[in-house]
Write a protein that holds these residues in place. Structure first.
Motif, PDB file in Angstrom:
ATOM      1  N   GLY A  28       0.797  -1.212   0.000  1.00 51.25           N
ATOM      2  CA  GLY A  28       0.000   0.000   0.000  1.00 51.25           C
ATOM      3  C   GLY A  28       0.836   1.271   0.000  1.00 51.25           C
ATOM      4  N   LEU A  29       0.132   2.385   0.093  1.00 51.49           N
ATOM      5  CA  LEU A  29       0.781   3.694  -0.002  1.00 51.49           C
ATOM      6  C   LEU A  29       1.808   3.940   1.104  1.00 51.49           C
ATOM      7  N   PRO A  30       1.550   3.613   2.377  1.00 52.62           N
ATOM      8  CA  PRO A  30       2.567   3.891   3.404  1.00 52.62           C
ATOM      9  C   PRO A  30       3.885   3.159   3.156  1.00 52.62           C
ATOM     10  N   ALA A  31       3.828   1.859   2.826  1.00 52.73           N
ATOM     11  CA  ALA A  31       5.060   1.097   2.601  1.00 52.73           C
ATOM     12  C   ALA A  31       5.807   1.611   1.378  1.00 52.73           C
ATOM     13  N   ARG A  32       5.078   1.887   0.306  1.00 54.84           N
ATOM     14  CA  ARG A  32       5.737   2.374  -0.907  1.00 54.84           C
ATOM     15  C   ARG A  32       6.273   3.787  -0.711  1.00 54.84           C
ATOM     16  N   ALA A  86      14.374  -7.799  -7.766  1.00 55.15           N
ATOM     17  CA  ALA A  86      13.471  -6.862  -8.442  1.00 55.15           C
ATOM     18  C   ALA A  86      13.022  -5.729  -7.524  1.00 55.15           C
ATOM     19  N   ALA A  87      13.992  -5.086  -6.878  1.00 57.99           N
ATOM     20  CA  ALA A  87      13.630  -4.017  -5.942  1.00 57.99           C
ATOM     21  C   ALA A  87      14.788  -3.039  -5.799  1.00 57.99           C
ATOM     22  N   THR A  88      14.459  -1.766  -5.670  1.00 61.29           N
ATOM     23  CA  THR A  88      15.460  -0.759  -5.343  1.00 61.29           C
ATOM     24  C   THR A  88      15.902  -0.958  -3.897  1.00 61.29           C
ATOM     25  N   PRO A  89      17.014  -0.333  -3.480  1.00 58.73           N
ATOM     26  CA  PRO A  89      17.425  -0.473  -2.073  1.00 58.73           C
ATOM     27  C   PRO A  89      16.328  -0.094  -1.084  1.00 58.73           C
ATOM     28  N   GLY A  90      15.565   0.945  -1.397  1.00 53.49           N
ATOM     29  CA  GLY A  90      14.477   1.322  -0.495  1.00 53.49           C
ATOM     30  C   GLY A  90      13.420   0.238  -0.381  1.00 53.49           C
ATOM     31  N   LYS A  91      13.043  -0.348  -1.504  1.00 56.95           N
ATOM     32  CA  LYS A  91      12.055  -1.427  -1.478  1.00 56.95           C
ATOM     33  C   LYS A  91      12.602  -2.655  -0.750  1.00 56.95           C
ATOM     34  N   ARG A  92      13.884  -2.948  -0.926  1.00 55.26           N
ATOM     35  CA  ARG A  92      14.470  -4.095  -0.230  1.00 55.26           C
ATOM     36  C   ARG A  92      14.407  -3.905   1.275  1.00 55.26           C
ATOM     37  N   ILE A  93      14.709  -2.694   1.739  1.00 56.13           N
ATOM     38  CA  ILE A  93      14.688  -2.418   3.179  1.00 56.13           C
ATOM     39  C   ILE A  93      13.283  -2.591   3.732  1.00 56.13           C
ATOM     40  N   VAL A  94      12.287  -2.134   2.994  1.00 50.40           N
ATOM     41  CA  VAL A  94      10.891  -2.247   3.449  1.00 50.40           C
ATOM     42  C   VAL A  94      10.349  -3.659   3.236  1.00 50.40           C
ATOM     43  N   GLY A  95      10.988  -4.444   2.358  1.00 48.38           N
ATOM     44  CA  GLY A  95      10.538  -5.806   2.096  1.00 48.38           C
ATOM     45  C   GLY A  95       9.591  -5.918   0.922  1.00 48.38           C
ATOM     46  N   LEU A  96       9.804  -5.092  -0.119  1.00 44.81           N
ATOM     47  CA  LEU A  96       8.930  -5.086  -1.283  1.00 44.81           C
ATOM     48  C   LEU A  96       9.692  -5.545  -2.522  1.00 44.81           C
ATOM     49  N   GLN A  97       8.952  -5.886  -3.567  1.00 40.00           N
ATOM     50  CA  GLN A  97       9.555  -6.176  -4.862  1.00 40.00           C
ATOM     51  C   GLN A  97       8.532  -5.906  -5.956  1.00 40.00           C
ATOM     52  N   VAL A  98       9.013  -5.763  -7.191  1.00 39.28           N
ATOM     53  CA  VAL A  98       8.157  -5.476  -8.341  1.00 39.28           C
ATOM     54  C   VAL A  98       8.001  -6.745  -9.169  1.00 39.28           C
ATOM     55  N   VAL A 152       3.492  -3.995  -7.254  1.00 44.39           N
ATOM     56  CA  VAL A 152       4.469  -3.947  -6.164  1.00 44.39           C
ATOM     57  C   VAL A 152       3.894  -4.730  -4.996  1.00 44.39           C
ATOM     58  N   VAL A 153       4.619  -5.758  -4.569  1.00 35.70           N
ATOM     59  CA  VAL A 153       4.107  -6.658  -3.534  1.00 35.70           C
ATOM     60  C   VAL A 153       5.136  -6.818  -2.429  1.00 35.70           C
ATOM     61  N   TYR A 154       4.674  -7.338  -1.296  1.00 38.84           N
ATOM     62  CA  TYR A 154       5.596  -7.734  -0.244  1.00 38.84           C
ATOM     63  C   TYR A 154       6.346  -8.972  -0.709  1.00 38.84           C
ATOM     64  N   ALA A 155       7.634  -9.030  -0.454  1.00 37.81           N
ATOM     65  CA  ALA A 155       8.473 -10.124  -0.929  1.00 37.81           C
ATOM     66  C   ALA A 155       7.899 -11.463  -0.467  1.00 37.81           C
ATOM     67  N   PRO A 156       7.744 -12.445  -1.377  1.00 34.67           N
ATOM     68  CA  PRO A 156       7.151 -13.730  -1.005  1.00 34.67           C
ATOM     69  C   PRO A 156       7.836 -14.419   0.150  1.00 34.67           C
ATOM     70  N   ALA A 157       9.153 -14.254   0.287  1.00 32.98           N
ATOM     71  CA  ALA A 157       9.854 -14.930   1.381  1.00 32.98           C
ATOM     72  C   ALA A 157       9.313 -14.511   2.728  1.00 32.98           C
ATOM     73  N   ALA A 158       8.751 -13.292   2.815  1.00 30.62           N
ATOM     74  CA  ALA A 158       8.203 -12.834   4.086  1.00 30.62           C
ATOM     75  C   ALA A 158       6.794 -13.324   4.313  1.00 30.62           C
ATOM     76  N   LEU A 159       6.167 -13.899   3.259  1.00 33.38           N
ATOM     77  CA  LEU A 159       4.771 -14.303   3.393  1.00 33.38           C
ATOM     78  C   LEU A 159       4.568 -15.807   3.433  1.00 33.38           C
ATOM     79  N   ASN A 160       5.402 -16.542   2.714  1.00 30.06           N
ATOM     80  CA  ASN A 160       5.123 -17.947   2.506  1.00 30.06           C
ATOM     81  C   ASN A 160       5.964 -18.877   3.361  1.00 30.06           C
ATOM     82  N   THR A 161       6.575 -18.367   4.403  1.00 26.71           N
ATOM     83  CA  THR A 161       7.327 -19.222   5.287  1.00 26.71           C
ATOM     84  C   THR A 161       6.389 -19.973   6.207  1.00 26.71           C
TER      85      THR A 161
END
Length: 261
Positions: A28-32, A86-98, A152-161
């Motif tokens: 969502g907007l806050p994370a992005r 598939a993420a900029t450094p900012g997205k990696r820190i927040v845990g996002l990917q494209v 833009v989604v939360y990285a699957p590794a953080a969701l599917n464990t």
């Protein structure tokens, strides 16, 4: 007319060509927004450092700095989105990917297009058009995402464990059959693919089986009590109220596993 059901999660389901359904959680907007601020700070530090290094070259250095600023503004995101993760450094820190909206890795053409269209999302100022688009959609896609077919989604590794989350283990409020225990465990296994609100909603259907809150003042949610019961069923019996309750509440775990086979 009955009220329309409230949608408590924002999972985006896509089916792969192999027939596998993926559950993606759009950001969502806050994370992005947080990722954008981090990337902006990184770019400012890089460009400030480059300006200091090129200052001695005077006019030629200014030209090089302007060329670097152009590349940094338009191709900084593209470079990182086409790298593993598939993420900029900012997205990696927040845990996002494209990703593509089909769940596939983002393509070079889609990455370039979504980033060029940031100019449209910026209109009339401060990414106003892009923010409005994200707020009006359940998948939080800005205009550039819609045109490029990206998400833009939360990285699957953080969701599917399926790792067990530490916490209290509590016995059920009444003895459970093997089928009832299996239902509890199956729902608990899905916790990382559900929002807390959706987990509470589903756990409410099993409320008569769930343990009583041992500390009412702290008010465990229905979902937390479900997870506490699942830990107890998997053998974490140290938090049971007494050995007598632990024996009588449900069949042993070995019996449950045999019944599920």
């Amino acid at each position: 007319m009955p009220a329309a059901p409230v949608l408590l999660d924002t999972l985006h389901h896509v089916e792969t060509p192999e027939g596998i359904t993926l559950a993606l959680r759009p950001a969502g907007l806050p994370a992005r927004g947080q990722a954008y601020v981090i990337d902006l700070l990184i770019r400012m530090v890089v460009m400030g450092t480059l300006a200091a290094l090129l200052a001695a070259l005077k006019g030629f250095g200014t030209g090089l700095w302007l060329a670097a600023a152009f590349l940094m503004e338009w191709f900084y995101p593209v470079l990182f989105e086409l790298m593993p993760g598939a993420a900029t450094p900012g997205k990696r820190i927040v845990g996002l990917q494209v990703l593509m909206d089909s769940g596939l890795p983002v393509t070079a053409g889609a990455s370039v297009l979504r980033n060029l269209l940031r100019a449209v999302d910026f209109l009339p100022m401060a990414y106003f058009a892009g923010c409005i688009s994200m707020l009006l959609r359940r998948d939080f896609r800005r205009l550039g995402d819609l045109v490029a077919g990206t998400l833009v989604v939360y990285a699957p590794a953080a969701l599917n464990t399926h790792a067990t989350v530490a916490g209290p283990a509590l016995p059920p409020a009444r003895p459970l059959t093997v089928a009832q225990q299996a239902a509890v465990l199956h729902l608990a296994e899905r916790q990382h693919r559900l929002t807390p609100q959706r987990l509470d909603e589903l756990a409410q259907r099993l409320a008569p089986w769930l343990p009583l809150d041992p500390h009412p003042a702290q008010a465990m949610s229905v979902g937390e009590r479900l997870l506490a019961l699942s830990r107890w069923l998997m053998g974490q019996r140290e938090a049971a109220a007494s050995p007598h309750e632990a024996v009588k509440a449900s069949p042993p775990v070995a019996d449950l596993r045999a019944g599920m086979r």
